[in-house]
Every structure is written in structure tokens, then in C-alpha cells.
Design an enzyme around this catalytic site. Structure first.
Site, PDB file in Angstrom:
ATOM      1  N   ASP A   1      51.740  40.833  43.137  1.00  0.00           N
ATOM      2  CA  ASP A   1      51.336  42.076  42.471  1.00  0.00           C
ATOM      3  C   ASP A   1      49.828  42.093  42.252  1.00  0.00           C
ATOM      4  OD1 ASP A   1      53.967  43.392  41.935  1.00  0.00           O
ATOM      5  OD2 ASP A   1      54.317  41.466  40.960  1.00  0.00           O
TER       6      ASP A   1
ATOM      7  N   ASP B   1      49.390  35.341  45.750  1.00  0.00           N
ATOM      8  CA  ASP B   1      50.024  36.082  44.666  1.00  0.00           C
ATOM      9  C   ASP B   1      50.532  37.415  45.261  1.00  0.00           C
ATOM     10  OD1 ASP B   1      50.510  37.161  41.991  1.00  0.00           O
ATOM     11  OD2 ASP B   1      48.694  38.346  42.343  1.00  0.00           O
TER      12      ASP B   1
END
Ligand code: XBP
Ligand code: MG
Length: 256
Positions: free
Chosen positions: A11, A9
Site C-alpha cells: 500500500d 511494500d
């Protein structure tokens, strides 16, 4: 099945981009457009339950002014604000205001050296992912990742599994051959929905979220001399998350 790829991922996981990156950029875009909207740190934390910047603005507007949100011009405004927010965000990155979280670059290097394939599965816009990878890892940073899945390329953003399924298809790997690294409950839900074993490194906004089903829940990846802390299965764990650790968790999930 042996571990073949790590899917990250962006952020909150690669970097703490939200409160001093996206949030500031949203607020500047609001000001420049002559709007009196402002998201403070606490309000932004609530709004992160809505993944995707456009979706987040619309959800906020719907709560505050449903009639405004229903007008066709709201969509135009949100598209404009989002474009401008991403320009401002790219500017913040190019000033070097946001770096990778401790241990991320180490693990990327170790994973490459061990022959693991790397990929990205993110809700954020592709230009934001590329800007972050370039400003933190150099101009060829994005090329470290064989597949970059981001933004609107799938119909449903996290917590839907779509983005992880999209990445898995392009890697031509089964979920059991990969491991996802996430920071949030919606991210975990998306990864588990795609069948991916997942390690959570909690971030500024996600500590304390419900992350049942993760292989491990840690406060980071850790560095020599500054170990990560958290739990793996029911037990306390501390150490540096390296390829050997990930392989061990992947082969014999803690608590299995
Ligand atoms: C995090 C998000 C994103 C960013 C903003 O995604 O929810 O919406 O806050 O991105 P992830 P955009 O953790 O999956 O990377 O404004 O570009 O949508
Ligand atoms: Mg995240």
C-alpha cells in the site's frame, strides 16, 4: 555482498491504494452496517499511523467511544466490517480503479531480467495483496513474487520488523543481500529494524514524514521522460530508478 532480492511494500509503494481504495471501502462497509462512521481524507491520513485495517478501526473507536470499544461485541463488529471492507476493496480493484504506480512494472520486469528475486512484505491482508497483483499484473502476477508476507501471519505489524524478518527467513537471505522499497515512516522503521537497506518512494499520504536512515527518498521510481526526484544521502537526485541504480546504492550507500 551482492544484491540478490528486492522486497516491496504494497500500500502506497506498489499502488496508491489508500484514499481511493481502502478508505472508500471502509466507508461503504460502515454505511452498509448502518453505522454513521465516516473517514474523510484528512481523518484517514491521521489513522494511517495505525497499521492494519482491524487495528485502525479499533483505534478510531477507542478514541471516539472507549466504552463501546471495550465491549466484547466490538471485536465481532470489527471482524465483520473488515471482511466486508476487503470484499468491497477487491471489487474496486476488479473495476480497474487502481493501477500500479509509474515505474513499478518497469522495475519488476528489469529486476526479473537481471535475476533478482522478488518478495512482498505488507501489513495488509493477503487477499488484498493477491487481488492487487492479479488485477494489475494479470492472473499470474502473484507468482512473480517468490515470498509474499502479509497481514496477520506475524504477531506484530509494522513498524515492528516481524514481517520483514519473516520474509528474509523464507528467502534464506541475509538482510544485507536485499533491498526494501517502502513509502512510509512505519514501513521504513520495520525494514530498518530488520537490517534492510531501504529506498523510500513517498506516496499520497507519506510526503514529509520523517524517513531518516533511508538510502534514498524519492517521489517515485521514475520513467524515461518522467524522472523521479528527491534525495540520495544529503544530495539532490533525479533519474529513473533501475537495477543499476539500486545496485550502486546497495554497494556503496550514498553518503557512506
Ligand atoms: C498499509 C496498511 C494497511 C491497509 C489496509 O500496509 O496499513 O492496513 O491500509 O489493510 P502496507 P487491511 O503499506 O504495509 O502494505 O485492512 O487489509 O489490514
Ligand atoms: Mg505502505
Amino acid at each position: 555482498m551482492p544484491l540478490r532480492a528486492l522486497i516491496f511494500d504494497v500500500d502506497g509503494t506498489l499502488a496508491q491504494t489508500e484514499s481511493e481504495g481502502h478508505r472508500l471501502a471502509f466507508n461503504q462497509a460502515f454505511r452498509e452496517a448502518g453505522l454513521d462512521w465516516h473517514w474523510d481524507v484528512a481523518r484517514y491520513g491521521e489513522l494511517l499511523a495505525v497499521t492494519g485495517g482491524k487495528e485502525r478501526m479499533l483505534a478510531d473507536l477507542r478514541q471516539r467511544d472507549p466504552a463501546w470499544a471495550a465491549r466484547w461485541t466490538a471485536g465481532e463488529l470489527i471482524a465483520h466490517l473488515h471482511r466486508r471492507k476487503n470484499e468491497i476493496y477487491a471489487g474496486l480493484l476488479s473495476e480497474g480503479r487502481i493501477g500500479l504506480r509509474p515505474g513499478v512494472e518497469r522495475l519488476l520486469r528489469e529486476a526479473r531480467a537481471a535475476g533478482l528475486r522478488l518478495a512482498i512484505a505488507s501489513t495488509t491482508s493477503p487477499e488484498n495483496v493477491f487481488a492487487l497483483l492479479r488485477t494489475t499484473l494479470g492472473p499470474l502476477g502473484p507468482r512473480l513474487f517468490e515470498v509474499i508476507g502479509a497481514g496477520d501471519i506475524v504477531p506484530h505489524k509494522k513498524p515492528a520488523a516481524d514481517i520483514y524478518l519473516w520474509v528474509l527467513r523464507r528467502l534464506h537471505l541475509a538482510a544485507e543481500q536485499c533491498l526494501a522499497i517502502e513509502d512510509s515512516a512505519p514501513g521504513l522503521q520495520a525494514a530498518l529494524g530488520a537490517g534492510l537497506p531501504t529506498v523510500i518512494t513517498t506516496s499520497e499520504y507519506t510526503e514529509g514524514q520523517s524517513v531518516d536512515g533511508a538510502l534514498a527518498v524519492l517521489d517515485g521510481l521514475g520513467m524515461p521522460g518522467a524522472p523521479a526526484r528527491g534525495t540520495a544521502a544529503a544530495g539532490a537526485w533525479h533519474g529513473v530508478v533501475d537495477v543499476a541504480t539500486l545496485n550502486a546504492w546497495h554497494q556503496a550507500p550514498p553518503g557512506a
